[in-house]
Design an enzyme around this catalytic site. Structure first.
Site, short mmCIF file in Angstrom:
data_model
loop_
_atom_site.label_atom_id
_atom_site.label_comp_id
_atom_site.label_asym_id
_atom_site.label_seq_id
_atom_site.Cartn_x
_atom_site.Cartn_y
_atom_site.Cartn_z
CB CYS A 381 -0.99 -0.05 1.15
SG CYS A 381 -2.48 0.90 0.78
CG HIS A 507 -3.60 -3.60 3.17
ND1 HIS A 507 -2.56 -3.11 3.94
CD2 HIS A 507 -4.26 -2.52 2.69
CE1 HIS A 507 -2.60 -1.79 3.92
NE2 HIS A 507 -3.62 -1.40 3.18
CD GLU A 509 -1.30 -6.09 5.44
OE1 GLU A 509 -1.05 -6.39 4.25
OE2 GLU A 509 -1.48 -4.92 5.80
N1 GLN Z 1 -2.03 6.88 2.63
C1 GLN Z 1 -2.12 6.09 1.45
C2 GLN Z 1 -3.47 6.25 0.76
O1 GLN Z 1 -4.42 6.68 1.34
C3 GLN Z 1 -1.84 4.63 1.74
C4 GLN Z 1 -2.82 3.97 2.62
C5 GLN Z 1 -2.34 2.65 3.17
O2 GLN Z 1 -1.15 2.35 3.16
N2 GLN Z 1 -3.22 1.86 3.74
O3 GLN Z 1 -3.61 5.93 -0.38
#
Ligand code: GLN
Length: 544
Positions: A381, A507, A509
């Protein structure tokens, strides 16, 4: 008829109610029962989505996009219970729903009160999980008995047994038996008091699970049974697990927990089969290789903020029979001390998700180091977004490239908001959330790991790879390894020339289990093991 198990906690918080509930669920599931799990949290926030990781640890995201408590991560790692929005409610949600009903006039002018309106709402969300396909619903009540906040929930579960019949409900109370070094003994009094409080509001627990550092003697168990008004076999010890939380179910079985529940609720259950679980623990205890991974995050010192990441690394270690040493590195330290000093000892670098500008440059520096030194890298992410920024700045030559989350006026907005997110001002639940499908490039590292080309992974972010730059990046050697939405959104980027450099917008995980490591974590840790082996061999040659 669906049976209900309620799990409450007493004496202190952080006793591991989530783990215990998950373990109970797992044992029943492995006796052939269809189980659903649910957590009711007594705080007023509508969901944990807007809470700081310092306060609440990681926000756990489900397939359907709900942002939930991290205990639901335990539920998913231990069981196959289908989780959804109905698996996690907070006081905030309960009140919100009651107040909305009141505004719509659904209470016909009556005075709206905690009893019966709030308690009815709570009973409703418990009942929602009971259906023909479910043998047992396990409902965990957050907080500690005696807290003002949890009162309505306790009152609701007390009433619940009157509604569905006492024989269909079982109350488990998780409590602490502290060891007093000065006295040289275990103390049962706090447990007596905590159960006393439950009985005062009309709940007689059926089963006491006693967290303890040391073995609880038969005499102590008898004493607890007598004072707390339960039979001796209902006092079950849960000793602290120094090795792994995955041992908890086994020790509960040793003390006859599953059998007690099956009998008490008159469930028709099969014999217990834990072979694969025991095999998993055996591999964990007898590693054949080692590797070390640096997790470079904003909250490195705060264990719960990256809970599922650490668990997934452990799962990948189990998959490879490998001891994975995890280094928790604060990205701001890298800004101060440099990547070489902090990362040179590691076989892999992982940059997890996150929000906010603090520590971003340190993450970018860590990624540059991993890219230039050929160290296996997994970006998740925000970790992927930083990898794209790093590539733009140092490979493509776009000085000052950034995400518009951190620099609104950057000349090269390589990560930006898409139109759908641009006008959203509300804070909760407004991100791209939940599981979505993506297509992998068949020749990619990622496809090799997954061994398929269609994946379904969970998202939680607002910003995206800016497709305007795609051709420019590809020309400089970045591989777009997965896309979605008819090729519009970029979901995975890789460096084909690097030993293992994969960065994903979702994600992974949230989909790893101890008995089934996530393919990307398995691939990443596999590459780190390889690097560890090569490094040790080189070292041996040098010293020979
Ligand atoms: N801050 C980034 C976004 O909003 C990544 C979010 C995250 O890593 N969950 O896109």
């Amino acid at each position: 008829m669906t049976k209900h198990i309620f799990v409450t906690g007493g004496v202190v918080s952080s006793l591991g109610k989530g783990l215990t509930s998950a373990s109970v669920g797992m044992l029943l599931e492995r006796r052939g029962l269809r189980v659903k799990l649910q957590k009711l949290d007594p705080y007023i926030n509508v969901d944990p989505g807007t809470m700081s990781p310092y306060q609440h640890g990681e926000v756990y995201v489900l397939d359907d996009g709900s942002e939930t408590d991290l205990d639901l991560g335990h539920y998913e790692r231990f069981t196959h219970s289908p989780l959804s929005r109905a698996s996690n409610y907070t006081t905030g949600q309960i009140y919100l729903s009651v107040i909305e009903k009141e505004r719509r006039g659904e209470f016909l002018g009556k005075t709206v009160q905690v009893i019966p309106h709030i308690t009815n709402e709570i009973k409703g969300v418990i009942q929602k999980l009971a259906d023909d396909e479910t043998d047992v619903v396990i409902t965990e009540i957050g907080g500690t008995v005696g807290d003002i906040e949890s009162q309505p929930f306790l009152e609701a579960i007390r009433q619940f047994a009157l509604d569905v019949g006492k024989e269909n409900c079982l109350y488990i109370h998780l409590t602490l038996i502290p060891y007093l070094r000065a006295a040289g003994e275990l103390k049962t009094k706090p447990t007596q008091h905590s159960v006393g409080q439950l009985r005062q509001i009309g709940i007689q627990p059926d089963l006491l699970i006693c967290r303890t550092e040391r073995a609880v003697s038969l005499d102590d168990r008898k004493k607890i049974a007598l004072f707390c008004n339960v039979p001796l076999e209902a006092v079950v010890e849960e000793r602290d697990k120094e090795f792994s939380v995955y041992e908890v179910p086994l020790s509960l079985v040793e003390h006859g927990l599953d059998e007690f529940i099956v009998k008490r609720l008159q469930l028709r259950a099969n014999a217990l089969n834990l072979d694969d679980w025991r095999d998993m623990l055996h591999r964990m205890r007898n590693p054949k290789h080692e590797a070390s991974v640096a997790v470079v995050g904003k909250y490195a010192e705060h264990f719960d903020a990256y809970k599922s990441i650490y668990e997934s690394l452990d799962h990948a270690g189990i998959h490879h029979s490998t001891q994975v040493r995890i280094g928790k590195i604060r990205s701001e330290e890298i800004e101060r001390e440099g990547a070489e000093r902090l990362l040179s000892g590691f076989d892999g670098v992982l940059v997890p998700g996150g929000f906010g500008e603090r520590g971003i440059e340190g993450k970018i520096e860590a990624i540059r180091y991993a890219r230039e030194r050929g160290i296996p890298f997994l970006g998740i992410c925000l970790g992927m977004q930083c990898a794209v920024i790093e590539f733009a700045r140092h490979v493509v030559g776009m000085a000052g490239a950034h995400s518009t989350e951190f620099d609104k006026n950057t000349k090269h907005p390589v990560i930006c908001l898409l139109d759908a997110q641009r006008n959203v001002t509300e804070k909760g639940g407004t991100m791209r959330l939940g599981a979505q499908v993506a297509e992998l490039a068949p020749d990619s590292h990622a496809a090799q790991c997954y061994r398929r080309t269609t994946i379904f992974e969970r998202h939680r972010h607002r910003y995206e790879f800016n497709a305007t730059y795609r051709q420019q990046f590809v020309a400089k050697g970045l591989r777009i390894a997965a896309t979605s939405d008819c090729d519009k959104l970029v979901e995975i980027v890789e460096l084909p020339e690097h030993p293992w450099f994969v960065a994903v917008q979702f994600h992974p995980e949230f989909k790893s289990k101890p008995t089934a490591a996530h393919p990307l974590f398995a691939g990443f840790v596999g590459a780190a093991i390889e690097r560890h082996r090569n490094r040790s061999e080189r070292l041996k040659e040098e010293t020979a």
